[in-house]
Design a protein around this motif. Sequence first.
Motif, PDB file in Angstrom:
ATOM      1  N   GLY A   1     -25.530 -35.340 -12.173  1.00 43.82           N
ATOM      2  CA  GLY A   1     -26.030 -36.676 -11.894  1.00 43.82           C
ATOM      3  C   GLY A   1     -26.733 -37.343 -13.054  1.00 43.82           C
ATOM      4  O   GLY A   1     -27.271 -38.452 -12.909  1.00 43.82           O
ATOM      5  N   PHE A   2     -26.736 -36.702 -14.230  1.00 44.94           N
ATOM      6  CA  PHE A   2     -27.347 -37.322 -15.406  1.00 44.94           C
ATOM      7  C   PHE A   2     -26.430 -38.394 -15.983  1.00 44.94           C
ATOM      8  O   PHE A   2     -25.200 -38.300 -15.912  1.00 44.94           O
ATOM      9  CB  PHE A   2     -27.640 -36.276 -16.476  1.00 44.94           C
ATOM     10  CG  PHE A   2     -28.822 -35.400 -16.188  1.00 44.94           C
ATOM     11  CD1 PHE A   2     -30.113 -35.898 -16.258  1.00 44.94           C
ATOM     12  CD2 PHE A   2     -28.645 -34.061 -15.845  1.00 44.94           C
ATOM     13  CE1 PHE A   2     -31.206 -35.088 -15.999  1.00 44.94           C
ATOM     14  CE2 PHE A   2     -29.730 -33.245 -15.576  1.00 44.94           C
ATOM     15  CZ  PHE A   2     -31.015 -33.756 -15.652  1.00 44.94           C
ATOM     16  N   ASP A   3     -27.050 -39.403 -16.586  1.00 45.92           N
ATOM     17  CA  ASP A   3     -26.334 -40.493 -17.241  1.00 45.92           C
ATOM     18  C   ASP A   3     -26.235 -40.170 -18.731  1.00 45.92           C
ATOM     19  O   ASP A   3     -27.246 -40.108 -19.431  1.00 45.92           O
ATOM     20  CB  ASP A   3     -27.100 -41.803 -17.021  1.00 45.92           C
ATOM     21  CG  ASP A   3     -26.482 -42.995 -17.745  1.00 45.92           C
ATOM     22  OD1 ASP A   3     -25.394 -42.843 -18.335  1.00 45.92           O
ATOM     23  OD2 ASP A   3     -27.113 -44.081 -17.715  1.00 45.92           O
ATOM     24  N   THR A   4     -25.005 -39.952 -19.232  1.00 47.49           N
ATOM     25  CA  THR A   4     -24.801 -39.641 -20.650  1.00 47.49           C
ATOM     26  C   THR A   4     -24.422 -40.884 -21.461  1.00 47.49           C
ATOM     27  O   THR A   4     -23.957 -40.759 -22.590  1.00 47.49           O
ATOM     28  CB  THR A   4     -23.735 -38.549 -20.826  1.00 47.49           C
ATOM     29  OG1 THR A   4     -22.501 -39.006 -20.284  1.00 47.49           O
ATOM     30  CG2 THR A   4     -24.158 -37.256 -20.131  1.00 47.49           C
ATOM     31  N   TRP A   5     -24.588 -42.057 -20.883  1.00 49.13           N
ATOM     32  CA  TRP A   5     -24.507 -43.332 -21.581  1.00 49.13           C
ATOM     33  C   TRP A   5     -23.132 -43.525 -22.211  1.00 49.13           C
ATOM     34  O   TRP A   5     -22.119 -43.361 -21.532  1.00 49.13           O
ATOM     35  CB  TRP A   5     -25.641 -43.436 -22.585  1.00 49.13           C
ATOM     36  CG  TRP A   5     -25.955 -44.785 -23.178  1.00 49.13           C
ATOM     37  CD1 TRP A   5     -26.151 -45.070 -24.510  1.00 49.13           C
ATOM     38  CD2 TRP A   5     -26.173 -46.027 -22.488  1.00 49.13           C
ATOM     39  NE1 TRP A   5     -26.475 -46.397 -24.685  1.00 49.13           N
ATOM     40  CE2 TRP A   5     -26.486 -47.014 -23.465  1.00 49.13           C
ATOM     41  CE3 TRP A   5     -26.119 -46.402 -21.152  1.00 49.13           C
ATOM     42  CZ2 TRP A   5     -26.735 -48.351 -23.150  1.00 49.13           C
ATOM     43  CZ3 TRP A   5     -26.372 -47.722 -20.828  1.00 49.13           C
ATOM     44  CH2 TRP A   5     -26.687 -48.679 -21.825  1.00 49.13           C
ATOM     45  N   LYS A   6     -23.036 -43.836 -23.479  1.00 52.13           N
ATOM     46  CA  LYS A   6     -21.774 -44.227 -24.118  1.00 52.13           C
ATOM     47  C   LYS A   6     -21.157 -43.123 -24.969  1.00 52.13           C
ATOM     48  O   LYS A   6     -20.280 -43.385 -25.786  1.00 52.13           O
ATOM     49  CB  LYS A   6     -22.005 -45.457 -25.002  1.00 52.13           C
ATOM     50  CG  LYS A   6     -22.579 -46.659 -24.274  1.00 52.13           C
ATOM     51  CD  LYS A   6     -22.889 -47.782 -25.254  1.00 52.13           C
ATOM     52  CE  LYS A   6     -23.514 -48.978 -24.561  1.00 52.13           C
ATOM     53  NZ  LYS A   6     -23.846 -50.056 -25.531  1.00 52.13           N
ATOM     54  N   SER A   7     -21.589 -41.901 -24.784  1.00 52.32           N
ATOM     55  CA  SER A   7     -21.197 -40.825 -25.692  1.00 52.32           C
ATOM     56  C   SER A   7     -19.685 -40.633 -25.769  1.00 52.32           C
ATOM     57  O   SER A   7     -19.001 -40.509 -24.757  1.00 52.32           O
ATOM     58  CB  SER A   7     -21.842 -39.512 -25.240  1.00 52.32           C
ATOM     59  OG  SER A   7     -21.334 -38.433 -26.000  1.00 52.32           O
ATOM     60  N   GLN A   8     -19.179 -40.608 -27.001  1.00 49.35           N
ATOM     61  CA  GLN A   8     -17.787 -40.248 -27.274  1.00 49.35           C
ATOM     62  C   GLN A   8     -17.688 -39.061 -28.226  1.00 49.35           C
ATOM     63  O   GLN A   8     -16.591 -38.707 -28.646  1.00 49.35           O
ATOM     64  CB  GLN A   8     -17.068 -41.453 -27.912  1.00 49.35           C
ATOM     65  CG  GLN A   8     -16.973 -42.690 -27.046  1.00 49.35           C
ATOM     66  CD  GLN A   8     -16.401 -43.864 -27.818  1.00 49.35           C
ATOM     67  OE1 GLN A   8     -17.090 -44.526 -28.577  1.00 49.35           O
ATOM     68  NE2 GLN A   8     -15.113 -44.124 -27.630  1.00 49.35           N
TER      69      GLN A   8
END
Length: 396
Positions: free
Chosen positions: A316-323
């Motif tokens: 449920g964590f938000d890893t944002w825009k990571s690529q």
Amino acid sequence: MGDIMTEKTLHLKKMLEDMKARGETWELLRLFGPSGPRVVVEGKHAVMLASNNYLDLANDPRLKEAAKEAIEKYGWGAGSDWSIAGYTDLQEKLHKKIAEFKETPAGLAFQTGFATNAGTLAKIVGKGDVVVSDELNHGSIIDGIRLSRADKVIYKHLDMGDLEDKLRQVHDKYEHILVVTDGVFSMDGDIAPMDEIVKIADEYGAMTYVDDSHGEGVLGEGRGIGHHFGVQKKIDFQMGTFSKALGSMGGMIAGEEYVIEYIYNTARTWLLSAAYPPAVTAANIKSLEIVMQEKDRVQRLWDNRNYFKKELESMGFDTWKSQTPIVPVMVRDSKKAKELAHKLFDAGVFALPIVFPMVPRGLERIRNQISAGHTKEDLDYALNAYEKAGKELGLI
């Protein structure tokens, strides 16, 4: 005399106290031993998630052996600036290796990545020119543009439509235009579309400059963002660093031979700084050789990154825009981000909070940086700590 001096600087004390009250200062933590997937920090054993050591080369025995051999042959200190009497045959070999690595005619090493950007940008454009810069570019790029005295136009982060609009606006007003971007953005872990940037820049006769510090060893089978997008021969200035995935120290720039010669004849950060020790030069050469030869090391990095990111998101964590192997856990509050970092550290996981001014207020996070050297046990240990701390803080 001491009291007089103190009175002169009391305004700095007040500014520092204000920063501390807002939770915007760094807490310096000491490592007792080498940087690696597991470390001893402040006397505590921990899984390392705060390092740029993406390929686990910072303590590689081959780099250490190359450094030792260089010490025996060349001594420790360089004795001078590269431009005067500190330029060795070993340094010449490194420059050729940089060109090979970046697939360009020539390459040049700088003392640091910051010195590369500050020194190069200050000289390849000047008053009467314009730099079109991504709004989230690194501070060293911002400082280099300021030193250049060129005009600056900012385009929205990774927005190619806005980039083209800005280029259209400046096209007929300036003789020289430079488009500057990070390759991998160090806070969010997202990637600049260099193929599109080069194409748009070419349409408007603009030069291109990429800071590939977080892309080397990570993208393009380790060769960086130019190779990743197949435009390594079309980017005018490819900048990078040895201090991240390459596990060593120093910066680099690559391009045409006349461009490199112009830079080392004009960039003050290159001309007026002492050469780094030959041992560093030797380690840098070895690190480039390893990255070009060991593509499986890069693949391990990506396998680890994909596993860690997937598991965080499943909690449920938000890893944002990571690529990329930069995987943020968004918290959006400075004090809570620091509290999460402290809980992780207590559990044996070294991961640092990133707060304002490193990121805008409201986008505070823990920045996790995955390594090829992490084992699945390392990652599972960290994930378990995240799950426990995240539930305690109401983040998941």
